[in-house]
Design a protein around this motif. Structure first.
Motif, PDB file in Angstrom:
ATOM      1  N   GLU A 129      40.493  53.110  94.973  1.00  0.00           N
ATOM      2  CA  GLU A 129      40.840  52.853  93.575  1.00  0.00           C
ATOM      3  C   GLU A 129      41.270  51.398  93.375  1.00  0.00           C
ATOM      4  O   GLU A 129      40.889  50.754  92.389  1.00  0.00           O
ATOM      5  N   SER A 130      42.043  50.862  94.312  1.00  0.00           N
ATOM      6  CA  SER A 130      42.496  49.472  94.188  1.00  0.00           C
ATOM      7  C   SER A 130      41.331  48.503  94.343  1.00  0.00           C
ATOM      8  O   SER A 130      41.275  47.469  93.658  1.00  0.00           O
ATOM      9  N   ILE A 131      40.403  48.827  95.231  1.00  0.00           N
ATOM     10  CA  ILE A 131      39.213  48.000  95.417  1.00  0.00           C
ATOM     11  C   ILE A 131      38.392  47.963  94.131  1.00  0.00           C
ATOM     12  O   ILE A 131      37.967  46.889  93.663  1.00  0.00           O
ATOM     13  N   LYS A 132      38.183  49.112  93.534  1.00  0.00           N
ATOM     14  CA  LYS A 132      37.374  49.185  92.316  1.00  0.00           C
ATOM     15  C   LYS A 132      38.100  48.565  91.122  1.00  0.00           C
ATOM     16  O   LYS A 132      37.470  47.934  90.257  1.00  0.00           O
ATOM     17  N   ARG A 133      39.403  48.716  91.067  1.00  0.00           N
ATOM     18  CA  ARG A 133      40.165  48.125  89.971  1.00  0.00           C
ATOM     19  C   ARG A 133      40.039  46.604  90.005  1.00  0.00           C
ATOM     20  O   ARG A 133      39.814  45.955  88.971  1.00  0.00           O
ATOM     21  N   GLU A 134      40.176  46.051  91.187  1.00  0.00           N
ATOM     22  CA  GLU A 134      40.040  44.593  91.324  1.00  0.00           C
ATOM     23  C   GLU A 134      38.645  44.142  90.916  1.00  0.00           C
ATOM     24  O   GLU A 134      38.482  43.134  90.213  1.00  0.00           O
TER      25      GLU A 134
END
Length: 385
Positions: A376-381
């Protein structure tokens, strides 16, 4: 579970090393990597991957995929395997291809427990006309969650940036005549090329410091006593970001048009190679890879080095979260695109690079599949950028 990854890779390492050395002994240029592709895809098929070759209309490109019965992220590893003329694998693509294939097979051995899918993409001709460009444009990454590639180097560096690049050709057509007896009847196409170079040199003063423009006269006439009726200049034009590069390219094209008017020649502008976008490293993905590489390699990992080159992985990074880190071959100061670099890939250090790199890539894929918040953090960035 990561101990299992290490055990699975241990079963593979001799096959991977044999393929890497075969590629070293029989280097193939871009879009001609038939034997290299065959060796890599044969190993993938042996381990249960479904393989499709010739994707995006490139005969030596391939897509290999294996999926769990459980849902989960789709992890892509990108393989390169083209060599350089006269040098062979002076950029270490024999290691890149085998590291990605090794990582893909290793991770595939645990996905029945973790869920998810693994894809290995064979991407020909990185050195010239990179297939990753077509793959990015034609939806190959549409259902992929993250994409990774690992490049050998003198030392290890975290994933950083690269310059966007356009390869532009300016072809001028004039009119031939006897340069001494009837020069007034000729139109000198070479004069336009010379004025193009002069104009670009004047432009440099008014460009940001990240821009790089370098070119050659590919054709400039056949004999000194004949007015050249055809002349060609080819340039690489680079900048840190694609948007600014587009502005610079338009300025250069306007100079080229002015140069045609000055001599009276006609002008044809074309791209003689595919365009590369700037590399946008996904920092969240980069951090987890660096953590894994520290566990598999004893070599220090340096901050991203400043790069003035261009890579087709940049295009990938615009459509999916991606990284392009470097792994050291334990020889600081080693220069890429040399025979010495190629020779280092088949030493004991080269073998350790292959194993450490494949395991770090596999471990990163495992972390993403098993940690929903990380993904999720990878995609948010990615979406924020």
């Amino acid at each position: 579970m990561k101990t299992k990854l290490k055990d699975e890779l241990r079963h593979l390492e001799q096959d991977l090393w044999a393929i890497s050395k075969q590629m070293f002994d029989h280097p193939e240029l871009g879009d001609q990597e038939y034997e290299s592709m065959k060796r890599l895809t044969s190993l993938l098929e042996k381990h249960g991957f479904s393989v499709e070759t010739g994707i995006v209309n490139r005969p030596t490109a391939f897509k290999a995929e294996i999926s769990s019965e459980k849902p989960g992220p789709k992890i892509a590893y990108l393989a390169e395997y083209d060599a350089l003329p006269g040098v062979g694998h002076g950029c270490g693509h024999n290691l890149i291809g085998t590291m990605s294939v090794g990582a893909g097979i290793t991770l595939s051995k645990v996905i029945q427990e973790t869920g998810g899918s693994v894809v290995v993409l064979g991407t020909p001709a990185e050195e010239t006309n990179g297939a990753k460009v077509a793959m990015s444009e034609q939806g190959v990454f549409q259902d992929i969650d993250v994409a990774m590639i690992l490049h050998p180097s003198d030392e290890s560096y975290v994933s950083g940036e690269s310059l966007a690049m356009d390869a532009i050709q300016f072809a001028y057509t004039g009119k031939a005549s006897h340069a001494a007896a009837s020069p007034e009847k000729g139109i000198n196409a070479l004069d336009s090329v010379i004025q193009l170079f002069n104009g670009i040199n004047a432009l440099r003063e008014h460009l940001s410091s990240d821009v790089r423009i370098h070119g050659i006269i590919a054709e400039g006439g056949k004999a000194a006593n004949v007015v050249p009726d055809y002349a060609v200049a080819q340039f690489y034009i680079r900048a840190k970001e694609r948007a600014y590069l587009n502005e610079v390219v338009e300025k250069v094209k306007n100079i080229a048009k002015g140069a045609s008017f000055m001599a009276g020649a006609t002008l044809e502008i074309s791209n003689y190679e595919l365009s590369y976008d700037d590399m946008i490293t996904n920092q969240a993905l980069s951090e987890i890879f660096t953590k894994n590489l520290k566990q598999t390699s004893k070599l220090p990992i340096k901050e991203a080095k400043q790069s003035y080159g261009s890579i087709d992985m940049g295009n990938v990074s615009h459509v999916v979260p991606a990284i392009h880190p470097y792994i050291g071959m334990n020889k600081p100061g080693l220069v890429a695109h040399t025979k010495e670099f190629a020779d280092q890939t088949i030493t004991e250090d080269g073998f350790q690079t292959l194993i450490s790199g494949a395991l770090a890539l596999a471990g990163t894929g495992f972390d993403i599949i098993t940690d929903k918040k990380l993904l999720e953090s990878i995609k948010r960035e990615f979406h924020n950028k």
